[in-house]
Design a protein around this motif. Structure first.
Motif, PDB file in Angstrom:
ATOM      1  N   ALA A   1       0.824  -1.210   0.000  1.00 28.25           N
ATOM      2  CA  ALA A   1       0.000   0.000   0.000  1.00 28.25           C
ATOM      3  C   ALA A   1       0.859   1.262   0.000  1.00 28.25           C
ATOM      4  O   ALA A   1       1.996   1.267   0.491  1.00 28.25           O
ATOM      5  CB  ALA A   1      -0.922   0.001   1.219  1.00 28.25           C
ATOM      6  N   ASP A   2       0.281   2.335  -0.524  1.00 28.92           N
ATOM      7  CA  ASP A   2       0.922   3.643  -0.504  1.00 28.92           C
ATOM      8  C   ASP A   2       0.808   4.215   0.910  1.00 28.92           C
ATOM      9  O   ASP A   2      -0.280   4.544   1.378  1.00 28.92           O
ATOM     10  CB  ASP A   2       0.227   4.572  -1.498  1.00 28.92           C
ATOM     11  CG  ASP A   2       0.925   5.925  -1.617  1.00 28.92           C
ATOM     12  OD1 ASP A   2       1.718   6.262  -0.709  1.00 28.92           O
ATOM     13  OD2 ASP A   2       0.678   6.635  -2.599  1.00 28.92           O
ATOM     14  N   ARG A   3       1.930   4.324   1.627  1.00 27.14           N
ATOM     15  CA  ARG A   3       1.900   4.744   3.021  1.00 27.14           C
ATOM     16  C   ARG A   3       1.309   6.142   3.215  1.00 27.14           C
ATOM     17  O   ARG A   3       0.723   6.450   4.232  1.00 27.14           O
ATOM     18  CB  ARG A   3       3.326   4.747   3.600  1.00 27.14           C
ATOM     19  CG  ARG A   3       4.010   3.395   3.540  1.00 27.14           C
ATOM     20  CD  ARG A   3       3.340   2.364   4.477  1.00 27.14           C
ATOM     21  NE  ARG A   3       3.839   1.040   4.182  1.00 27.14           N
ATOM     22  CZ  ARG A   3       3.275   0.212   3.324  1.00 27.14           C
ATOM     23  NH1 ARG A   3       2.177   0.574   2.707  1.00 27.14           N
ATOM     24  NH2 ARG A   3       3.781  -0.977   3.094  1.00 27.14           N
ATOM     25  N   GLU A   4       1.468   6.988   2.212  1.00 24.86           N
ATOM     26  CA  GLU A   4       0.961   8.346   2.330  1.00 24.86           C
ATOM     27  C   GLU A   4      -0.560   8.391   2.371  1.00 24.86           C
ATOM     28  O   GLU A   4      -1.157   9.333   2.895  1.00 24.86           O
ATOM     29  CB  GLU A   4       1.480   9.196   1.163  1.00 24.86           C
ATOM     30  CG  GLU A   4       2.993   9.325   1.105  1.00 24.86           C
ATOM     31  CD  GLU A   4       3.557   9.991   2.349  1.00 24.86           C
ATOM     32  OE1 GLU A   4       2.911  10.927   2.863  1.00 24.86           O
ATOM     33  OE2 GLU A   4       4.639   9.574   2.814  1.00 24.86           O
ATOM     34  N   GLU A   5      -1.206   7.369   1.796  1.00 22.04           N
ATOM     35  CA  GLU A   5      -2.669   7.364   1.717  1.00 22.04           C
ATOM     36  C   GLU A   5      -3.315   6.592   2.862  1.00 22.04           C
ATOM     37  O   GLU A   5      -4.531   6.623   3.026  1.00 22.04           O
ATOM     38  CB  GLU A   5      -3.114   6.768   0.378  1.00 22.04           C
ATOM     39  CG  GLU A   5      -2.680   7.600  -0.818  1.00 22.04           C
ATOM     40  CD  GLU A   5      -3.219   7.046  -2.123  1.00 22.04           C
ATOM     41  OE1 GLU A   5      -3.958   6.031  -2.063  1.00 22.04           O
ATOM     42  OE2 GLU A   5      -2.907   7.615  -3.178  1.00 22.04           O
ATOM     43  N   VAL A   6      -2.508   5.875   3.646  1.00 23.13           N
ATOM     44  CA  VAL A   6      -3.041   5.073   4.752  1.00 23.13           C
ATOM     45  C   VAL A   6      -2.927   5.880   6.043  1.00 23.13           C
ATOM     46  O   VAL A   6      -1.899   5.865   6.715  1.00 23.13           O
ATOM     47  CB  VAL A   6      -2.310   3.725   4.884  1.00 23.13           C
ATOM     48  CG1 VAL A   6      -2.897   2.922   6.048  1.00 23.13           C
ATOM     49  CG2 VAL A   6      -2.400   2.933   3.603  1.00 23.13           C
TER      50      VAL A   6
ATOM     51  N   ARG B   1      -5.756   0.468  10.991  1.00 24.80           N
ATOM     52  CA  ARG B   1      -6.785  -0.505  11.362  1.00 24.80           C
ATOM     53  C   ARG B   1      -7.964  -0.456  10.399  1.00 24.80           C
ATOM     54  O   ARG B   1      -8.446  -1.500   9.937  1.00 24.80           O
ATOM     55  CB  ARG B   1      -7.265  -0.240  12.784  1.00 24.80           C
ATOM     56  CG  ARG B   1      -8.328  -1.213  13.298  1.00 24.80           C
ATOM     57  CD  ARG B   1      -8.602  -0.929  14.769  1.00 24.80           C
ATOM     58  NE  ARG B   1      -9.606  -1.799  15.327  1.00 24.80           N
ATOM     59  CZ  ARG B   1     -10.906  -1.534  15.330  1.00 24.80           C
ATOM     60  NH1 ARG B   1     -11.354  -0.410  14.789  1.00 24.80           N
ATOM     61  NH2 ARG B   1     -11.764  -2.367  15.886  1.00 24.80           N
ATOM     62  N   ALA B   2      -8.433   0.733  10.084  1.00 31.37           N
ATOM     63  CA  ALA B   2      -9.557   0.871   9.166  1.00 31.37           C
ATOM     64  C   ALA B   2      -9.201   0.326   7.784  1.00 31.37           C
ATOM     65  O   ALA B   2     -10.006  -0.359   7.137  1.00 31.37           O
ATOM     66  CB  ALA B   2      -9.979   2.328   9.066  1.00 31.37           C
ATOM     67  N   PHE B   3      -7.971   0.615   7.341  1.00 30.55           N
ATOM     68  CA  PHE B   3      -7.521   0.118   6.045  1.00 30.55           C
ATOM     69  C   PHE B   3      -7.501  -1.405   6.022  1.00 30.55           C
ATOM     70  O   PHE B   3      -7.995  -2.042   5.078  1.00 30.55           O
ATOM     71  CB  PHE B   3      -6.122   0.669   5.742  1.00 30.55           C
ATOM     72  CG  PHE B   3      -5.505   0.112   4.485  1.00 30.55           C
ATOM     73  CD1 PHE B   3      -5.742   0.694   3.250  1.00 30.55           C
ATOM     74  CD2 PHE B   3      -4.686  -1.011   4.535  1.00 30.55           C
ATOM     75  CE1 PHE B   3      -5.183   0.171   2.086  1.00 30.55           C
ATOM     76  CE2 PHE B   3      -4.120  -1.538   3.385  1.00 30.55           C
ATOM     77  CZ  PHE B   3      -4.365  -0.948   2.156  1.00 30.55           C
ATOM     78  N   LEU B   4      -6.929  -2.015   7.061  1.00 34.16           N
ATOM     79  CA  LEU B   4      -6.798  -3.471   7.104  1.00 34.16           C
ATOM     80  C   LEU B   4      -8.160  -4.165   7.185  1.00 34.16           C
ATOM     81  O   LEU B   4      -8.388  -5.197   6.541  1.00 34.16           O
ATOM     82  CB  LEU B   4      -5.918  -3.878   8.284  1.00 34.16           C
ATOM     83  CG  LEU B   4      -4.429  -3.547   8.129  1.00 34.16           C
ATOM     84  CD1 LEU B   4      -3.703  -3.703   9.446  1.00 34.16           C
ATOM     85  CD2 LEU B   4      -3.805  -4.442   7.062  1.00 34.16           C
TER      86      LEU B   4
END
Length: 321
Positions: A45-50, A54-57
């Motif tokens: 994943a693009d770290r800048e957008e995460v 927890r919500a992303f995962l």
């Protein structure tokens, strides 16, 4: 974000991810595949957008589980005999100290509830699991599933009504279930048909899951007389005499596990209403029992000989919390 931080963040959320995936899919291997794929998505994943890991995962895991559920539906339609979820050990321990929270988790992972969830659509099941089992806000579920909050509320209401209408109204007292399970074992092993009949409700149901890979009823067995005679015959089969028996907490409740040469052969779990057994689940499909094994070879522990409290005797590598 370093590689170590990336791994730590994922591990912090693994229990929730596996819990969501298992409740969605009812099978450990499928759930673990989904969680592994979520890790691959996370690592790429693009770290800048995460902004919220927890919500992303959870979002990635839920969407992957929906896709996997759609894939396995056809496989289950071709399943030989009744289908039951794969049993998992649920020794929540200190991670779930609150009794009310433990009860919610146990109920949402019970065999009876997971069977009912099979009749929901993949989206309804995802909403039910995220809302009822883990308490996610509607707005967060809406983002996870890429739906409007109003649509998610409709899905949640429909799923909740469906489950309420079809979920059996069992007594949930753990001590009573444990006592019934122990008396069930003693009556079956002791060959006392009348004692066994006394433990069964007149309209008791026995559901067996073998997938055609072991001996088990391919149709639901109903009425106390038929169920008792079936169990009586099983208990007096020569192969059953060589098995070790123990009480283990599976899917939030006590279960009787029979093992041969250290490998689980059969799982029995009973559900009660009014102090008598209403439903009996039997799992014999070896694919679903591969994760359960025990070191003892022979000793059968009956209630009058001492309790076999072995829930935590072997760490289980899958956390369904």
């Amino acid at each position: 974000m370093t590689a170590d931080t990336l791994t730590d963040l994922f591990e912090e959320n693994r229990a929730v991810l596996t819990g969501v995936a298992y409740r969605m899919l009812g099978r450990v291997a499928d759930a673990e595949d989904v969680v592994q794929e979520a890790w691959l998505r996370w690592s790429a994943a693009d770290r800048e957008e995460v902004r919220e890991p927890r919500a992303f995962l959870v979002r990635v895991t839920a969407r992957l589980a929906i896709d996997r559920l759609r894939q396995v539906r056809s496989r289950r339609e071709a399943y030989v005999g009744p289908w039951l979820p794969e049993p998992v050990v649920t020794a929540y321990g200190a991670s779930v100290p609150d009794t009310a929270e433990r009860a919610v988790l146990a109920d949402s992972v019970s065999l009876a509830v997971l069977v009912v969830l099979e009749s929901l659509s993949p989206l309804e099941r995802a909403v039910f699991v995220l809302r009822e089992a883990f308490g996610f806000p509607y707005a967060e579920i809406a983002t996870t599933l890429d739906r409007s909050e109003a649509a998610v509320r409709q899905l949640a209401g429909r799923a909740r009504r469906h489950v309420d209408e079809r979920k059996p109204r069992y007594d949930v007292d753990p001590a009573q279930r444990r006592d019934l399970t122990e008396r069930f074992l003693a009556a079956a092993a002791g060959g006392d048909l009348q004692q066994l009949l006394a433990l069964l409700a007149p309209d008791v149901r026995l559901v067996g899951d073998s997938g055609g890979k072991a001996k088990a009823p391919r149709r639901v067995v109903e009425t106390a007389d038929k169920v008792a005679r079936f169990l009586f015959a099983v208990a007096h089969d020569q192969r059953a005499q060589d098995m070790a028996a123990r009480i283990v907490e599976l899917n939030g409740g006590p279960a009787l596990v029979l093992s041969l040469d250290g490998k689980a052969d059969t799982v029995f779990q009973v559900e009660a209403i009014g102090g008598v057994i209403q439903d009996i689940y039997i799992i014999r499909n070896p694919d679903k029992l591969a994760g359960l094994s025990f070191p003892e070879n022979r000793a059968v522990v009956l209630p009058e000989q001492g309790r076999s409290d072995s829930t935590r005797s072997r760490p289980f590598p899958f956390d369904p919390s």
